[in-house]
Design a protein around this motif. Structure first.
Motif, PDB file in Angstrom:
ATOM      1  N   SER A  39       0.830  -1.207   0.000  1.00 58.32           N
ATOM      2  CA  SER A  39       0.000   0.000   0.000  1.00 58.32           C
ATOM      3  C   SER A  39       0.860   1.250   0.000  1.00 58.32           C
ATOM      4  O   SER A  39       1.919   1.284   0.621  1.00 58.32           O
ATOM      5  N   PHE A  40       0.402   2.252  -0.749  1.00 55.50           N
ATOM      6  CA  PHE A  40       0.988   3.576  -0.650  1.00 55.50           C
ATOM      7  C   PHE A  40      -0.151   4.585  -0.746  1.00 55.50           C
ATOM      8  O   PHE A  40      -0.922   4.581  -1.689  1.00 55.50           O
ATOM      9  N   GLY A  41      -0.274   5.408   0.299  1.00 55.46           N
ATOM     10  CA  GLY A  41      -1.441   6.279   0.400  1.00 55.46           C
ATOM     11  C   GLY A  41      -2.690   5.440   0.561  1.00 55.46           C
ATOM     12  O   GLY A  41      -2.763   4.559   1.408  1.00 55.46           O
ATOM     13  N   LEU A  42      -3.681   5.700  -0.288  1.00 52.80           N
ATOM     14  CA  LEU A  42      -4.945   4.951  -0.230  1.00 52.80           C
ATOM     15  C   LEU A  42      -4.998   3.826  -1.263  1.00 52.80           C
ATOM     16  O   LEU A  42      -6.020   3.166  -1.417  1.00 52.80           O
ATOM     17  N   ASN A  66      -4.111   0.181  -2.539  1.00 55.82           N
ATOM     18  CA  ASN A  66      -3.723  -1.149  -2.056  1.00 55.82           C
ATOM     19  C   ASN A  66      -3.540  -2.087  -3.244  1.00 55.82           C
ATOM     20  O   ASN A  66      -4.397  -2.160  -4.123  1.00 55.82           O
ATOM     21  N   GLU A 126       3.398  -1.370   3.962  1.00 55.31           N
ATOM     22  CA  GLU A 126       3.152   0.024   3.615  1.00 55.31           C
ATOM     23  C   GLU A 126       4.437   0.705   3.166  1.00 55.31           C
ATOM     24  O   GLU A 126       5.453   0.628   3.853  1.00 55.31           O
TER      25      GLU A 126
END
Length: 287
Positions: free
Chosen positions: A10-13, A15, A92
């Protein structure tokens, strides 16, 4: 390609459900150790020096040695709960940096990432974003019960996870012995060294480099095999088993009786013979 791990990047919102596959493989030629006398493979057993016997897997526990011969025992349930707490967390990406900012000493092992079902669009999004910005992602993840610091980058058209060492895992370079201090190098020697480097400078081509020792070793093995210079390990001799308890008892009784008979014969052989009387002794006895 075998899947080693499944999870979410995940990065930010965003996935991305992904699967992880080993990107490299060890091609060392593995040699077995044989007993020179009978050419049988050497067996290594787990034994307890105190109990003086071989230990089964279910008798082994894990522990941390915090001082000489002093341990903290950790049971499987405690370790499994700790592992689940970390495994449930998504991987993340916490930072984005330039690849050249990371010294190669930190890099450890490479893994390919492929998208799981429904993850293709998000996978392509991250790949394009990394490619356009020239950046790589820094993330944390759990691999084989160990938390890993990792780099997520592009290799050709595939996302790659590159595990990297934590700073405290890289030893202090100041502890390296006998490193000379910087000295004034004669200009002529330095110019010659630079000229040599220029002459050997080329574009990196990984296909150019071969493991010559491994190739020579495999050739030698194949040659000896073709010439039938081979050996076959002997089967472990099996002790003769008595068919039942009565046979075992009778065999033991017979063996005991045989030993007793041998001892009796040996004693009779050693018993001294009586001395015969001389003619003088006979005359004295008669008087």
């Amino acid at each position: 390609m075998h899947t080693m791990w499944k999870g979410t990047i995940s990065f930010g919102l965003v996935n991305i459900p992904v699967k992880m596959h080993a990107a490299t493989e060890n091609k060392d030629v593995k040699l077995r150790q044989l007993h020179k006398e009978c050419q049988s493979p050497i067996k290594y057993e787990r034994t307890c020096p105190v109990c003086d016997r071989e230990i089964e897997n279910d008798e082994i526990v894990k522990a941390y040695e915090y001082a000489k011969n002093k341990f903290v025992v950790l049971d499987d349930e405690e370790l499994e709960n700790l592992k689940k707490e970390q495994a449930d967390k998504a991987v993340e990406i916490v930072d984005f940096v330039k690849l050249e900012e990371i010294d190669p000493i930190y890099f450890e092992k490479s893994y390919f990432l492929s998208p799981s079902e429904g993850g293709g669009k998000a996978y392509s999004l991250l790949r394009s974003a990394l490619e356009d910005t020239g950046k790589i992602g820094i993330a944390k993840m759990i691999i084989r019960s160990k938390e890993q610091l990792a780099v997520i980058r592009i290799y050709q058209n595939t996302l790659v996870v590159e595990t990297i060492h934590f700073p405290d895992e890289v030893r202090n370079v100041q502890d390296v012995p006998n490193v000379p201090e910087e000295a004034d190098t004669p200009k002529k020697e330095l110019d010659t060294a630079k000229m040599l480097i220029d002459q050997l400078t080329t574009t990196f081509d990984p296909e150019k480099y071969k493991d010559e020792y491994r190739s020579a070793l495999l050739d030698l093995i194949e040659e000896k095999k073709n010439q039938e210079e081979v050996t076959t390990a002997k089967d472990k001799p099996k002790p003769e088993k008595a068919t039942n308890l009565m046979d075992a008892l009778q065999a033991s009784l017979d063996r005991t009786q045989e030993n007793e008979q041998k001892k009796t014969k040996e004693k009779s052989k050693k018993k001294p013979e009586p001395k015969t009387k001389t003619s003088t002794q006979k005359k004295k006895t008669a008087k």
